[in-house]
Design a protein around this motif. Structure first.
Motif, mmCIF file in Angstrom:
data_model
loop_
_atom_site.group_PDB
_atom_site.id
_atom_site.type_symbol
_atom_site.label_atom_id
_atom_site.label_comp_id
_atom_site.label_asym_id
_atom_site.label_seq_id
_atom_site.Cartn_x
_atom_site.Cartn_y
_atom_site.Cartn_z
ATOM 1 N N ALA A 1 0.813 -1.058 0.064
ATOM 2 C CA ALA A 1 -0.083 -0.005 0.245
ATOM 3 C C ALA A 1 0.917 1.294 0.099
ATOM 4 N N HIS A 2 1.995 0.860 0.435
ATOM 5 C CA HIS A 2 3.235 2.151 0.418
ATOM 6 C C HIS A 2 4.054 1.833 -0.529
ATOM 7 N N SER A 3 3.782 1.981 -1.732
ATOM 8 C CA SER A 3 4.599 1.657 -2.989
ATOM 9 C C SER A 3 4.957 2.620 -4.029
ATOM 10 N N ARG A 4 5.841 2.565 -4.708
ATOM 11 C CA ARG A 4 5.878 3.308 -6.094
ATOM 12 C C ARG A 4 6.722 2.677 -7.131
ATOM 13 N N TYR A 5 6.258 3.068 -8.448
ATOM 14 C CA TYR A 5 6.995 2.814 -9.529
ATOM 15 C C TYR A 5 7.701 3.850 -10.303
#
Ligand SMILES: Cc1cc2nc3c(=O)[nH]c(=O)nc-3n(C[C@H](O)[C@H](O)[C@H](O)COP(=O)(O)OP(=O)(O)OC[C@H]3O[C@@H](n4cnc5c(N)ncnc54)[C@H](O)[C@@H]3O)c2cc1C
Ligand code: SF4
Length: 330
Positions: A224-228
């Motif tokens: 839920a705390h992710s980035r690409y």
């Protein structure tokens, strides 16, 4: 173009049965990669089996089971799905970083997983290429390899896997499900894509005659705390030259859980397990992020023109983990 047959499958068993009727048959998802390769003469199927109408177009999420994605869900629908955006934002961002709106409307999950490399020699029938024609050689090593692999490559092939989506799936321990005439099967994404070795033409562990039915992402609170983040030569409509999917669970300045996968650096999405181990339980700061990235990239073996990727990936890791740490502190 050469002549070929066309059939539309309406259920999975029918698609598997049709595949078994003709060794030259290929499945058609959105066609955005396969048809291009047919036009170039690289793919020459005798029969296309259209899988777009299979009843595999659902996305379901539950806190207990995680995310289940059908193989014919389009890249656009998956990126826009509210549960994907909420629980796996890096997956949504990876999809939106790929191709163009029109292509994403056509492209399917199954087809995206199996898209072929964008190495220019692979699609050029005038050139040798071990991936397209085993044993003919790899002109990229001494030729144009600016965008090619720095990790896990071999003397036989240095091509990268082009999928953005697959990088996020690798970070989140996704499992690919398929159906064959012998029954169903599952492959974690890390085992789905094979190391390149001396068989670059064999890219996945998917059994012959298999229809991909879907992908499952287990529950992962860190997701839920992710980035690409994707780096490319143009602002849109371009494949990555380096990318990272990062997820971070940080509490009181300590890394509780971290997921990292790299794109455009290897023949498959590269799960950065060395960096993950180095970070878990330690401080969430720039020094630790840089050291972890460097530990992962110690195995890099760049060619003369793609050494820039080592620095690029290190900086991407530090930037994205720093941003996630700052977000967690708000
Ligand atoms: C101009 C352009 C730019 C692009 N930029 C990007 C980018 O930046 N990032 C990115 O990730 N991608 C990019 N793409 C690639 C695009 O995302 C892929 O072409 C697309 O995802 C493939 O999906 P598809 O459904 O159209 O597959 P298809 O072309 O239909 O099929 C691809 C392969 O998958 C197989 N297949 C399809 N469905 C199944 C199934 N259910 N089971 C088993 N096998 C199956 C087919 O037989 C074929 O071998 C770009 C493509 C183009 C043309
Ligand atoms: S890098 Fe791989 S795909 Fe590209 S020319 Fe070499 S063998 Fe072919």
């Amino acid at each position: 173009m050469r002549e070929f047959g066309y059939e539309r499958a309406h259920d999975v068993a029918g698609a598997v049965a049709l595949l078994g009727t003709d060794p030259g048959a290929r499945l058609l998802g959105g066609g955005t990669n396969l048809v291009d390769l047919m036009k170039a003469g690289v793919e020459r199927p005798s029969l296309l089996i259209d899988v777009r109408e299979l009843p595999l177009d659902e996305v379901r999420f539950s806190p207990e089971d995680g995310l289940r994605i059908g193989a014919t869900v389009t890249n656009s629908d998956l990126a826009a799905h509210p549960e994907v955006r909420r629980h796996y934002p890096a997956l949504s961002q990876a999809l939106l970083a790929g191709a163009s709106g029109q292509l994403r409307n056509m492209a399917t999950v199954g087809g995206n997983l199996l898209q072929r490399t964008r190495c220019g020699y692979f699609a050029d029938l005038a050139k040798p290429c071990n991936k397209r024609a085993p044993g003919t050689g790899c002109p990229a090593r001494a030729g144009d390899h600016r965008n090619h692999a720095i990790l896990g490559a071999s003397e036989h092939c240095v091509a990268t896997h082009p999928s953005d989506m697959a990088v996020a799936l690798a970070a989140f321990d996704a499992v690919v499900s398929y159906e064959t005439a012998d029954g169903p099967g599952d492959l974690p994404v890390e085992e789905f894509y094979l190391p390149v070795g001396d068989t670059p033409h064999i890219e996945t562990a998917l059994p012959a005659g298999a229809v991909i039915t879907g992908v499952t992402l287990p529950p992962a609170p860190a997701a839920a705390h992710s980035r690409y983040r994707k780096v490319r030569e143009r602002a849109s409509y371009a494949f990555a030259i380096g990318s990272v999917a990062a997820a971070l669970d940080v509490r009181d300045g300590v890394v509780r859980d971290v997921r990292l996968a790299f794109g455009a650096v290897a023949s498959r999405p590269w799960r950065a397990r060395i960096a993950e181990r180095a970070l878990t339980g330690g401080p969430a700061d720039g020094t630790a992020f840089a050291a972890a990235a460097e530990a992962e990239l110690a195995a890099a073996r760049p060619l003369p023109e793609n050494g820039y990727k080592v620095t690029l990936m290190r900086n991407l890791v530090v930037a994205e983990l720093t941003r996630l740490t700052e977000e967690a502190a708000r």
